[in-house]
Design a protein around this motif. Sequence first.
Motif, PDB file in Angstrom:
ATOM      1  N   SER A 138       7.943  -6.331  11.486  1.00  0.00           N
ATOM      2  CA  SER A 138       7.333  -5.023  11.759  1.00  0.00           C
ATOM      3  C   SER A 138       8.189  -4.109  12.623  1.00  0.00           C
ATOM      4  CB  SER A 138       5.977  -5.229  12.442  1.00  0.00           C
ATOM      5  OG  SER A 138       5.097  -5.884  11.552  1.00  0.00           O
ATOM      6  N   GLY A 139       8.042  -2.817  12.354  1.00  0.00           N
ATOM      7  CA  GLY A 139       8.733  -1.785  13.120  1.00  0.00           C
ATOM      8  C   GLY A 139       7.769  -0.660  13.426  1.00  0.00           C
ATOM      9  N   ASN A 140       7.562   0.184  12.431  1.00  0.00           N
ATOM     10  CA  ASN A 140       6.659   1.317  12.610  1.00  0.00           C
ATOM     11  C   ASN A 140       5.192   0.935  12.355  1.00  0.00           C
ATOM     12  OD1 ASN A 140       6.644   3.929  13.486  1.00  0.00           O
ATOM     13  ND2 ASN A 140       7.032   4.855  11.488  1.00  0.00           N
ATOM     14  N   PHE A 141       4.937  -0.336  12.051  1.00  0.00           N
ATOM     15  CA  PHE A 141       3.599  -0.902  11.896  1.00  0.00           C
ATOM     16  C   PHE A 141       2.882  -0.451  10.618  1.00  0.00           C
ATOM     17  CE2 PHE A 141      -0.675  -2.267  13.463  1.00  0.00           C
ATOM     18  CZ  PHE A 141      -0.321  -3.503  13.990  1.00  0.00           C
ATOM     19  N   GLY A 142       3.637   0.099   9.647  1.00  0.00           N
ATOM     20  CA  GLY A 142       2.991   0.551   8.417  1.00  0.00           C
ATOM     21  C   GLY A 142       2.687  -0.595   7.464  1.00  0.00           C
ATOM     22  N   ASN A 143       3.635  -1.517   7.337  1.00  0.00           N
ATOM     23  CA  ASN A 143       3.491  -2.626   6.410  1.00  0.00           C
ATOM     24  C   ASN A 143       2.308  -3.512   6.819  1.00  0.00           C
ATOM     25  OD1 ASN A 143       3.977  -4.655   4.560  1.00  0.00           O
ATOM     26  ND2 ASN A 143       6.118  -4.953   5.119  1.00  0.00           N
ATOM     27  N   ILE A 144       2.289  -3.970   8.054  1.00  0.00           N
ATOM     28  CA  ILE A 144       1.243  -4.893   8.489  1.00  0.00           C
ATOM     29  C   ILE A 144      -0.120  -4.193   8.561  1.00  0.00           C
ATOM     30  CG2 ILE A 144       1.518  -4.606  11.000  1.00  0.00           C
ATOM     31  CD1 ILE A 144       1.266  -7.733  11.172  1.00  0.00           C
ATOM     32  N   PHE A 186      11.831  -2.754   1.111  1.00  0.00           N
ATOM     33  CA  PHE A 186      10.418  -2.666   0.710  1.00  0.00           C
ATOM     34  C   PHE A 186       9.907  -1.224   0.652  1.00  0.00           C
ATOM     35  CE2 PHE A 186       6.892  -1.786   3.711  1.00  0.00           C
ATOM     36  CZ  PHE A 186       7.614  -1.399   4.833  1.00  0.00           C
ATOM     37  N   LYS A 187      10.651  -0.284   1.251  1.00  0.00           N
ATOM     38  CA  LYS A 187      10.186   1.098   1.234  1.00  0.00           C
ATOM     39  C   LYS A 187      10.107   1.669  -0.182  1.00  0.00           C
ATOM     40  CE  LYS A 187      11.180   1.997   6.003  1.00  0.00           C
ATOM     41  NZ  LYS A 187      11.647   0.632   6.369  1.00  0.00           N
ATOM     42  N   ASP A 188      10.833   1.037  -1.106  1.00  0.00           N
ATOM     43  CA  ASP A 188      10.763   1.467  -2.509  1.00  0.00           C
ATOM     44  C   ASP A 188       9.350   1.361  -3.083  1.00  0.00           C
ATOM     45  OD1 ASP A 188      13.472   2.108  -2.834  1.00  0.00           O
ATOM     46  OD2 ASP A 188      14.004   0.047  -3.344  1.00  0.00           O
ATOM     47  N   SER A 195       8.703 -10.336   2.651  1.00  0.00           N
ATOM     48  CA  SER A 195      10.154 -10.153   2.696  1.00  0.00           C
ATOM     49  C   SER A 195      10.514  -8.709   2.376  1.00  0.00           C
ATOM     50  CB  SER A 195      10.820 -11.101   1.691  1.00  0.00           C
ATOM     51  OG  SER A 195      12.212 -10.893   1.684  1.00  0.00           O
ATOM     52  N   THR A 196      11.223  -8.057   3.305  1.00  0.00           N
ATOM     53  CA  THR A 196      11.371  -6.603   3.225  1.00  0.00           C
ATOM     54  C   THR A 196      12.729  -6.111   2.749  1.00  0.00           C
ATOM     55  OG1 THR A 196      11.825  -6.643   5.584  1.00  0.00           O
ATOM     56  CG2 THR A 196       9.584  -6.059   4.923  1.00  0.00           C
ATOM     57  N   ALA A 197      13.709  -6.973   2.651  1.00  0.00           N
ATOM     58  CA  ALA A 197      15.008  -6.487   2.161  1.00  0.00           C
ATOM     59  C   ALA A 197      15.756  -7.589   1.437  1.00  0.00           C
ATOM     60  CB  ALA A 197      15.865  -5.959   3.313  1.00  0.00           C
ATOM     61  N   PRO A 245      18.105  -3.663  11.891  1.00  0.00           N
ATOM     62  CA  PRO A 245      18.022  -2.296  12.409  1.00  0.00           C
ATOM     63  C   PRO A 245      16.759  -1.541  11.994  1.00  0.00           C
ATOM     64  CG  PRO A 245      19.650  -2.437  10.632  1.00  0.00           C
ATOM     65  CD  PRO A 245      19.266  -3.840  10.986  1.00  0.00           C
ATOM     66  N   SER A 246      16.186  -1.877  10.836  1.00  0.00           N
ATOM     67  CA  SER A 246      14.998  -1.142  10.395  1.00  0.00           C
ATOM     68  C   SER A 246      13.781  -1.479  11.246  1.00  0.00           C
ATOM     69  CB  SER A 246      14.705  -1.442   8.930  1.00  0.00           C
ATOM     70  OG  SER A 246      15.817  -1.081   8.144  1.00  0.00           O
ATOM     71  N   MET A 247      13.928  -2.447  12.148  1.00  0.00           N
ATOM     72  CA  MET A 247      12.841  -2.798  13.066  1.00  0.00           C
ATOM     73  C   MET A 247      13.179  -2.425  14.503  1.00  0.00           C
ATOM     74  SD  MET A 247      12.347  -6.479  11.300  1.00  0.00           S
ATOM     75  CE  MET A 247      11.156  -7.154  12.463  1.00  0.00           C
ATOM     76  N   GLY A 249      18.933   5.173   7.784  1.00  0.00           N
ATOM     77  CA  GLY A 249      19.534   4.352   6.739  1.00  0.00           C
ATOM     78  C   GLY A 249      18.652   4.119   5.522  1.00  0.00           C
ATOM     79  N   ASP A 250      17.618   3.286   5.667  1.00  0.00           N
ATOM     80  CA  ASP A 250      16.842   2.849   4.497  1.00  0.00           C
ATOM     81  C   ASP A 250      15.937   3.916   3.893  1.00  0.00           C
ATOM     82  OD1 ASP A 250      17.958   0.375   4.481  1.00  0.00           O
ATOM     83  OD2 ASP A 250      16.283  -0.630   5.476  1.00  0.00           O
ATOM     84  N   THR A 251      15.231   4.667   4.741  1.00  0.00           N
ATOM     85  CA  THR A 251      14.255   5.625   4.219  1.00  0.00           C
ATOM     86  C   THR A 251      14.922   6.725   3.399  1.00  0.00           C
ATOM     87  OG1 THR A 251      12.850   5.177   6.103  1.00  0.00           O
ATOM     88  CG2 THR A 251      12.354   7.155   4.862  1.00  0.00           C
TER      89      THR A 251
HETATM   90  C1  LIG Z   1      11.036  -0.234   7.373  1.00  0.00           C
HETATM   91  C2  LIG Z   1      11.401  -1.689   7.378  1.00  0.00           C
HETATM   92  C3  LIG Z   1      10.687  -2.632   8.156  1.00  0.00           C
HETATM   93  C4  LIG Z   1       9.557  -2.244   9.076  1.00  0.00           C
HETATM   94  O1  LIG Z   1       8.388  -1.873   8.394  1.00  0.00           O
HETATM   95  P1  LIG Z   1       7.248  -1.018   9.145  1.00  0.00           P
HETATM   96  O2  LIG Z   1       6.300  -0.625   8.100  1.00  0.00           O
HETATM   97  O3  LIG Z   1       7.962   0.151   9.754  1.00  0.00           O
HETATM   98  O4  LIG Z   1       6.648  -1.913  10.186  1.00  0.00           O
HETATM   99  C5  LIG Z   1      11.064  -3.973   8.070  1.00  0.00           C
HETATM  100  N1  LIG Z   1      12.098  -4.354   7.299  1.00  0.00           N
HETATM  101  C6  LIG Z   1      12.812  -3.486   6.552  1.00  0.00           C
HETATM  102  C7  LIG Z   1      13.959  -3.986   5.741  1.00  0.00           C
HETATM  103  C8  LIG Z   1      12.483  -2.118   6.557  1.00  0.00           C
HETATM  104  O5  LIG Z   1      13.229  -1.259   5.808  1.00  0.00           O
END
Ligand SMILES: *Cc1c(COP(=O)(O)O)cnc(C)c1O
Length: 492
Positions: free
Chosen positions: A263-269, A108-110, A421-423, A316-318, A141-143
């Motif tokens: 969620s991981g870095n809390f940017g998406n939510i 989803f970072k794209d 859905s993020t990946a 791992p991205s979380m 990895g992803d970023t």
């Molecule tokens: C970065 C990432 C997340 C976490 O998103 P945040 O904005 O950091 O909370 C979740 N899933 C995938 C696949 C990611 O690459």
Amino acid sequence: MQYISTRNKKNKVSGTEAVVKGLSDEGGLFVPEEFPRLALEEIENLCELDYPSRSAEIIGKFMPELKEKLDSFTEKAYSRFDGDAAPLVKIDDNLYILELWHGPTHAFKDIALTLLPYLMTGSKEQLGHKEKTLILVATSGDTGKAALEGFKDVDGTDVIVFYPQDGVSQMQKLQMTTTTGGNVKVFGINGNFDDAQTAVKKIFTDKETADIIAKYGYNLSSANSINWGRLVPQIAYYFSSYCDMLSGGQIKLGDKVNFCVPSGNFGNILAGYYAKQMGLPVNMLICASNRNNVLTDFISGGEYSVKREFYKTTSPSMDILISSNLERLLFELSGRNDALIAERMEKLKSDGIYSITESELAEMQKSFYAGCAEEDTVFNTVGEYFDEYGYVLDTHTSVAASVYAEYVAATGDETPTVIVSTASPYKFVDDVLAALGEKAGKTTQASLKKLEDLSAMPIPETLGGLFSMPILHKDVIDKSGAKDAVISYCKK
Ligand SMILES: *Cc1c(COP(=O)(O)O)cnc(C)c1O
């Protein structure tokens, strides 16, 4: 519109400055001085537009300086996706999946990183900055790959990525080392992600490096998720998915929906919370974590503590303990009390812990529900969705689907819900196969083929094609060599 820092409201900048600077001088994050509001009719009007135009409308509310250019920016950025950039898939009554992974790197970072280069160059132009921008990225990895794809061949910007030589997946390494483009460079670092990150942070704060590269016409910048320019594109897909439900006749204008976000870095939510502040009818934002459940504990009990074990998981991205973007939510919950936020962030740094007040906690729980999923649950949920809906989840999205099931069991809430859905499942193919009860293939290529046969969903060309691409970036350096590597790059 002006932006203020979460740690000192007197520090005000324009939206274009916020994007170019990334971080406020005293370490705070930029937030809009106030949130634009959309009336329901305006939301309805968005529905007639395609995704790039919906996105340009939303971003334009925050960055009026770029208004004229945004349509062409979003058009160009999202033309790099396979089809629609943010398609909503209905999988059951009241249950939807928002697929944010049809971009060049399949995560989803794209959505933000294909657009950020345009926002950055547009901002520089508007501000009259002539220097070239050198983006430094440390990645787990992803970023890294998303930044490379976003910034490659963009005029006036260059990007250098540092990744831990032995700390990323085979697929992620291939994605990065095969990147084409005349303005990109990738280095493996002998060490882990922290070593890469420390090396990059050191360069950012090193005056000598800044002076030397300035002589070659460069300014440093970063593409990580605390930059406003990475957050604002994410607000758009919350509105867009609401429009899709509206257009499909599945909800009526004004009906509330839930979003469940891995969620991981809390940017998406956080982008979802901002959409709610802007008037999108949102009932609950469900914050899903894996075993690294620092956010679950915080949202449930009001205490944020990093004094806990760190687990490596299949999402791992979380895997993260310090969710940087939470600072922006705290700012809102505290009634925009900058001194209090500065104090808490200081406390987090020195003691690894802080708490919020009862009334802040109550306010947060009006919008957020939190849950976490253990690894076996995450695997089981992948299997269940495949059996029940014929839909293959990736491991990150499965964390969200698992927590959603727990939420429904706990609350009985029947509000229509969007799982974000993020990946692509192909990106984490071996774990997804294992979750489906299948052995991994002998090679990653064989695994991709296996998942394709099973899911009847074609392997994305950009992943399947990686194995025949030449490796263009072979350099591996010690972390002490990062500074010289950056300087040599600027000299070229
Ligand atoms: C970065 C990432 C997340 C976490 O998103 P945040 O904005 O950091 O909370 C979740 N899933 C995938 C696949 C990611 O690459």
